[in-house]
Design an enzyme around this catalytic site. Structure first.
Site, PDB file in Angstrom:
ATOM      1  N   ASP A  25     -24.147  10.836 -88.917  1.00 13.39           N
ATOM      2  CA  ASP A  25     -23.974   9.878 -87.738  1.00 13.39           C
ATOM      3  C   ASP A  25     -23.007  10.464 -86.852  1.00 13.39           C
ATOM      4  OD1 ASP A  25     -24.211   6.893 -86.867  1.00 13.39           O
ATOM      5  OD2 ASP A  25     -22.195   7.407 -86.632  1.00 13.39           O
ATOM      6  N   TYR A  30     -18.166  11.650 -79.292  1.00 16.56           N
ATOM      7  CA  TYR A  30     -17.258  12.475 -80.476  1.00 16.56           C
ATOM      8  C   TYR A  30     -17.137  13.949 -80.106  1.00 16.56           C
ATOM      9  CZ  TYR A  30     -18.830   8.298 -83.122  1.00 16.56           C
ATOM     10  OH  TYR A  30     -19.219   6.944 -83.449  1.00 16.56           O
ATOM     11  N   LYS A  55     -25.475   8.556 -80.283  1.00 15.94           N
ATOM     12  CA  LYS A  55     -25.360   7.612 -79.315  1.00 15.94           C
ATOM     13  C   LYS A  55     -25.255   8.050 -77.888  1.00 15.94           C
ATOM     14  CE  LYS A  55     -22.640   5.744 -83.368  1.00 15.94           C
ATOM     15  NZ  LYS A  55     -22.231   7.025 -84.032  1.00 15.94           N
ATOM     16  N   HIS A  88     -24.063   2.963 -77.290  1.00 21.05           N
ATOM     17  CA  HIS A  88     -22.842   3.030 -78.082  1.00 21.05           C
ATOM     18  C   HIS A  88     -21.948   1.556 -77.854  1.00 21.05           C
ATOM     19  CE1 HIS A  88     -19.812   6.216 -79.556  1.00 21.05           C
ATOM     20  NE2 HIS A  88     -19.664   5.034 -80.144  1.00 21.05           N
TER      21      HIS A  88
END
Length: 259
Positions: A25, A30, A55, A88
């Site tokens: 994930d 990120y 996402k 997201h």
């Protein structure tokens, strides 16, 4: 992976090779999609054996941007398609357009990506009932997943029930409340009772509540520990104790102020 707490190549390789983990994930937010490509290659695990979730960040919302962002994420991850692609966050930050409007046009692009086979499934993250109800009115395909903060202090049961009633899989992130749950006396007491760690108690509780649970760690030994939760069961009375810890606090973002 997450945008907090760093990224560890070795931890990802360990998770894939030694722990049997197959669900990765991540998110554009990120900043580690391209790093994951290297870790996946090194692990030797075949692409078809993995479930890769990423996402879409709000800077890429909108119909055309969404389609472009998906292809870019695929490229960074070194894959031809995604197993799950999530919007997201419900806030769009687009001047002159309502959040609802932007979410709807973004979702229409997601539907197209799904229909074309670029995403095996599509969903949302941090969406509340109001956001999901709007999508229902504005769009065709029901999200396959809603990924939301879920731990003993934040157990949004009404949202869980709503998602279940519409066949939306409820995924829970931050199962340890970023460590805050690990020092709670009830969790420590149950860890002693079951001969487990506080983290294992929190993760097992989440799983027993029917939540697809997503723990995050950059430490190999913690990842190993987080996986050892399928050989014991927490008694119903003890599940009730943990359920009773809900106080509504967020350790991550709070989407309740977003229309």
């Amino acid at each position: 992976t997450s945008h907090q707490g760093g990224y560890s190549h070795d931890a990802v390789v360990h998770a894939l090779q030694k722990c049997g983990i197959r669900h990765i994930d991540t998110a554009k937010r990120y900043g580690c999609e391209s790093l994951l490509q290297k870790a996946i290659k090194e692990s030797g695990v075949k692409r078809e054996d993995l479930w890769i979730t990423t996402k879409l960040w709000h800077s890429d919302y909108g119909y055309e941007n969404t389609k472009k962002a998906c292809l870019e994420s695929c490229e960074r991850l070194g894959v031809e398609s995604l197993d799950l692609y999530l919007i997201h966050w419900p806030d769009a930050h687009v001047p002159g357009k309502s959040n609802r409007e932007v979410r709807a046009e973004t979702w229409r692009a997601m539907e197209e990506l799904y229909e074309k086979g670029l995403c095996r499934s599509i969903g949302v993250s941090n969406f509340l009932i109001s956001h999901l109800e709007q999508l229902k009115e504005d769009c065709v395909i029901t999200p396959h997943v809603n990924q939301v903060e879920y731990h003993p202090f934040q157990r949004p049961q009404e949202l869980v029930d709503y998602c279940r009633s519409r066949d939306i899989v409820f995924e829970g992130y931050c199962p340890l409340a970023k460590g805050e749950a690990l020092t709670h006396p009830s969790v420590i007491q149950l860890a002693k009772k079951y001969g487990r760690t506080p983290a294992q108690i929190c993760i097992r509780w989440s799983i027993q509540n029917g939540i697809v649970t997503i723990p995050k760690s950059t430490k190999a030994e913690r990842i190993q520990e987080n996986c050892k939760v399928f050989d014991f069961t927490i008694a119903e009375d003890d599940v009730d104790i943990l359920n009773g810890m809900h106080d509504g606090r967020h350790v991550s973002w709070d989407p309740s102020l977003i229309v």
